[in-house]
Design a protein around this motif. Structure first.
Motif, PDB file in Angstrom:
ATOM      1  N   ALA A  81      10.229  19.849 -29.789  1.00  0.00           N
ATOM      2  CA  ALA A  81       9.959  18.644 -29.000  1.00  0.00           C
ATOM      3  C   ALA A  81       8.897  17.782 -29.675  1.00  0.00           C
ATOM      4  O   ALA A  81       9.016  16.546 -29.715  1.00  0.00           O
ATOM      5  CB  ALA A  81       9.509  19.032 -27.600  1.00  0.00           C
ATOM      6  N   ALA A  82       7.854  18.413 -30.218  1.00  0.00           N
ATOM      7  CA  ALA A  82       6.822  17.660 -30.931  1.00  0.00           C
ATOM      8  C   ALA A  82       7.413  16.950 -32.144  1.00  0.00           C
ATOM      9  O   ALA A  82       7.108  15.778 -32.412  1.00  0.00           O
ATOM     10  CB  ALA A  82       5.690  18.592 -31.356  1.00  0.00           C
ATOM     11  N   PHE A  83       8.258  17.655 -32.884  1.00  0.00           N
ATOM     12  CA  PHE A  83       8.925  17.025 -34.024  1.00  0.00           C
ATOM     13  C   PHE A  83       9.804  15.862 -33.580  1.00  0.00           C
ATOM     14  O   PHE A  83       9.737  14.755 -34.130  1.00  0.00           O
ATOM     15  CB  PHE A  83       9.797  18.052 -34.760  1.00  0.00           C
ATOM     16  CG  PHE A  83       9.114  18.824 -35.840  1.00  0.00           C
ATOM     17  CD1 PHE A  83       8.475  18.180 -36.893  1.00  0.00           C
ATOM     18  CD2 PHE A  83       9.111  20.213 -35.818  1.00  0.00           C
ATOM     19  CE1 PHE A  83       7.854  18.898 -37.905  1.00  0.00           C
ATOM     20  CE2 PHE A  83       8.493  20.937 -36.832  1.00  0.00           C
ATOM     21  CZ  PHE A  83       7.869  20.274 -37.877  1.00  0.00           C
ATOM     22  N   PHE A  84      10.653  16.087 -32.585  1.00  0.00           N
ATOM     23  CA  PHE A  84      11.632  15.078 -32.201  1.00  0.00           C
ATOM     24  C   PHE A  84      10.970  13.812 -31.655  1.00  0.00           C
ATOM     25  O   PHE A  84      11.392  12.700 -31.971  1.00  0.00           O
ATOM     26  CB  PHE A  84      12.600  15.656 -31.173  1.00  0.00           C
ATOM     27  CG  PHE A  84      13.553  16.682 -31.731  1.00  0.00           C
ATOM     28  CD1 PHE A  84      13.809  16.763 -33.084  1.00  0.00           C
ATOM     29  CD2 PHE A  84      14.201  17.579 -30.882  1.00  0.00           C
ATOM     30  CE1 PHE A  84      14.682  17.715 -33.601  1.00  0.00           C
ATOM     31  CE2 PHE A  84      15.076  18.529 -31.385  1.00  0.00           C
ATOM     32  CZ  PHE A  84      15.318  18.601 -32.749  1.00  0.00           C
ATOM     33  N   VAL A  85       9.930  13.974 -30.840  1.00  0.00           N
ATOM     34  CA  VAL A  85       9.225  12.792 -30.339  1.00  0.00           C
ATOM     35  C   VAL A  85       8.573  12.043 -31.494  1.00  0.00           C
ATOM     36  O   VAL A  85       8.636  10.805 -31.572  1.00  0.00           O
ATOM     37  CB  VAL A  85       8.177  13.177 -29.280  1.00  0.00           C
ATOM     38  CG1 VAL A  85       7.335  11.965 -28.895  1.00  0.00           C
ATOM     39  CG2 VAL A  85       8.852  13.768 -28.040  1.00  0.00           C
TER      40      VAL A  85
ATOM     41  N   SER B 278       8.740  11.192 -46.701  1.00  0.00           N
ATOM     42  CA  SER B 278       9.530  10.049 -46.246  1.00  0.00           C
ATOM     43  C   SER B 278       8.583   8.944 -45.825  1.00  0.00           C
ATOM     44  O   SER B 278       7.725   9.156 -44.955  1.00  0.00           O
ATOM     45  CB  SER B 278      10.419  10.441 -45.056  1.00  0.00           C
ATOM     46  OG  SER B 278      11.551  11.159 -45.483  1.00  0.00           O
ATOM     47  N   LYS B 279       8.725   7.770 -46.396  1.00  0.00           N
ATOM     48  CA  LYS B 279       7.826   6.664 -46.085  1.00  0.00           C
ATOM     49  C   LYS B 279       8.062   6.189 -44.657  1.00  0.00           C
ATOM     50  O   LYS B 279       9.197   6.080 -44.197  1.00  0.00           O
ATOM     51  CB  LYS B 279       8.026   5.515 -47.067  1.00  0.00           C
ATOM     52  CG  LYS B 279       6.957   4.442 -46.972  1.00  0.00           C
ATOM     53  CD  LYS B 279       7.119   3.400 -48.059  1.00  0.00           C
ATOM     54  CE  LYS B 279       6.010   2.366 -47.994  1.00  0.00           C
ATOM     55  NZ  LYS B 279       6.155   1.319 -49.047  1.00  0.00           N
ATOM     56  N   GLY B 280       6.959   5.917 -43.964  1.00  0.00           N
ATOM     57  CA  GLY B 280       7.052   5.436 -42.589  1.00  0.00           C
ATOM     58  C   GLY B 280       6.870   6.518 -41.554  1.00  0.00           C
ATOM     59  O   GLY B 280       7.189   6.310 -40.380  1.00  0.00           O
ATOM     60  N   THR B 281       6.323   7.672 -41.967  1.00  0.00           N
ATOM     61  CA  THR B 281       6.235   8.807 -41.046  1.00  0.00           C
ATOM     62  C   THR B 281       4.784   9.242 -40.818  1.00  0.00           C
ATOM     63  O   THR B 281       4.497  10.445 -40.730  1.00  0.00           O
ATOM     64  CB  THR B 281       7.046   9.994 -41.600  1.00  0.00           C
ATOM     65  OG1 THR B 281       6.548  10.342 -42.901  1.00  0.00           O
ATOM     66  CG2 THR B 281       8.520   9.640 -41.721  1.00  0.00           C
ATOM     67  N   ALA B 282       3.880   8.282 -40.707  1.00  0.00           N
ATOM     68  CA  ALA B 282       2.457   8.623 -40.581  1.00  0.00           C
ATOM     69  C   ALA B 282       1.993   8.758 -39.141  1.00  0.00           C
ATOM     70  O   ALA B 282       1.209   9.658 -38.827  1.00  0.00           O
ATOM     71  CB  ALA B 282       1.598   7.577 -41.302  1.00  0.00           C
ATOM     72  N   PHE B 283       2.439   7.859 -38.242  1.00  0.00           N
ATOM     73  CA  PHE B 283       1.929   7.877 -36.873  1.00  0.00           C
ATOM     74  C   PHE B 283       3.028   8.243 -35.888  1.00  0.00           C
ATOM     75  O   PHE B 283       4.075   7.600 -35.844  1.00  0.00           O
ATOM     76  CB  PHE B 283       1.351   6.517 -36.477  1.00  0.00           C
ATOM     77  CG  PHE B 283       0.876   6.502 -35.043  1.00  0.00           C
ATOM     78  CD1 PHE B 283      -0.404   6.919 -34.741  1.00  0.00           C
ATOM     79  CD2 PHE B 283       1.715   6.109 -34.010  1.00  0.00           C
ATOM     80  CE1 PHE B 283      -0.850   6.942 -33.419  1.00  0.00           C
ATOM     81  CE2 PHE B 283       1.273   6.125 -32.687  1.00  0.00           C
ATOM     82  CZ  PHE B 283      -0.006   6.546 -32.402  1.00  0.00           C
ATOM     83  N   PRO B 284       2.769   9.274 -35.060  1.00  0.00           N
ATOM     84  CA  PRO B 284       1.646  10.216 -35.109  1.00  0.00           C
ATOM     85  C   PRO B 284       1.892  11.243 -36.205  1.00  0.00           C
ATOM     86  O   PRO B 284       3.014  11.349 -36.708  1.00  0.00           O
ATOM     87  CB  PRO B 284       1.679  10.868 -33.730  1.00  0.00           C
ATOM     88  CG  PRO B 284       3.154  10.869 -33.384  1.00  0.00           C
ATOM     89  CD  PRO B 284       3.701   9.595 -33.950  1.00  0.00           C
TER      90      PRO B 284
END
Length: 295
Positions: A160-164, A206-212
């Motif tokens: 769930a943490a990953f998917f959100v 993967s670019k664009g995966t910083a927040f959160p």
């Protein structure tokens, strides 16, 4: 030992993620999006087929209860493509403003400048690298000490943490300090663990995966959920988790807001799983065993 057929909660969660992202890219991604949507449809079909397979022991039980977590590296890899279907920009300036408002500085720049000590840097980079061990250790460990249903609840929290996180990355991509700021130089930049971690990210991010920060969201969810099942795992894993959290900012992998957002997401997911009467087994399957029952 097998239960009667039925979708597990993890199955429904995974189907929901694949359906939501598949529909979005089908509507907005053109021909490439249609290809990704078709792949997601195949995953949904496969998950539905899994409903008749319910091993509760051995390697089969581990895979059945946590397969969604095993899929997340592949799902992570497609995010750099997915987020381009919805926007051509990255929202780093927005997150940088959040950091400035909360801390009056950019912690991802200032921490390594204020503490340019190679041993300290190496410990934090080791903490960042520990991410690759924290989640597997939590999942396998809680299975060994508390059994299938405890593993399933823990894996559900992690997934769930990953998917959100991934849904946020899709519509609100943030590149992160590694793309926006200069790399750490000097003695720190010569560190063995520094070079190892940055080398991994150069080949597999993967670019664009910083927040959160999904690193923090997933690993902290694993630590807290596993600790809820068996407190020994919390105390064993919380120290590397703290080093990971600080290291994400110190190493300029994430903004401080990314780290804070990941921590909040992890705690929210665990609260939802353990505070709302979560039922591990699918319809017709045995109800979860006691937290103190050995697997």
């Amino acid at each position: 030992m097998t239960g009667r057929p039925g979708l597990l909660a993890l199955d429904r969660l995974s189907i929901g993620y694949f359906a939501a992202t598949g529909l979005a890219v089908l509507l907005f991604g053109g021909l490439p999006g249609a290809g990704i949507a078709a792949a997601h449809g195949l995953f949904i079909f496969g998950i539905i087929r899994l409903a008749s397979w319910h091993p509760r022991a051995g390697l089969g039980g581990v895979i059945r209860a946590s397969y969604a977590v095993l899929l997340t590296p592949a799902l992570y890899a497609e995010l750099a493509v997915l987020n381009r279907f919805f926007t051509q920009r990255y929202f780093d300036t927005t997150v940088q403003r959040w950091d400035a408002a909360m801390f009056s500085v950019q912690p991802s720049m200032e921490l390594s400048t204020l503490l340019p000590w190679l041993p300290f840097s190496e410990v934090l980079h080791l903490g960042y690298f520990a991410y690759y061990a924290i989640v597997p250790a939590a999942l396998v460990g809680v299975y060994r000490t508390r059994g299938f249903d405890a593993l399933h609840r823990t894996a559900f929290a992690v997934a769930a943490a990953f998917f959100v996180s991934y849904l946020i990355f899709t519509f609100f991509p943030v590149a992160g300090p590694r793309y926006e700021f200069v790399r750490i130089g000097g003695e720190i930049g010569d560190g063995t663990l520094y070079r190892l971690v940055h080398g991994i990210l150069e080949t597999g991010s993967s670019k664009g995966t910083a927040f959160p920060s999904s690193h923090i969201a997933a690993s902290l969810a694993a630590v807290v959920a596993a600790g809820r099942e068996d407190p020994r795992w919390f105390w064993l894993l919380i120290v590397p988790e703290i080093a990971l959290t600080i290291g994400t900012v110190y190493g300029r992998f994430h903004y401080a807001a990314d780290a804070l957002g990941g921590a909040i997401l992890a705690l929210a997911v665990c609260l939802a799983v353990y505070g709302t009467g979560f039922r591990s087994s699918g319809p017709g399957n045995p109800r979860p065993e006691s937290r103190h029952q050995k697997g």
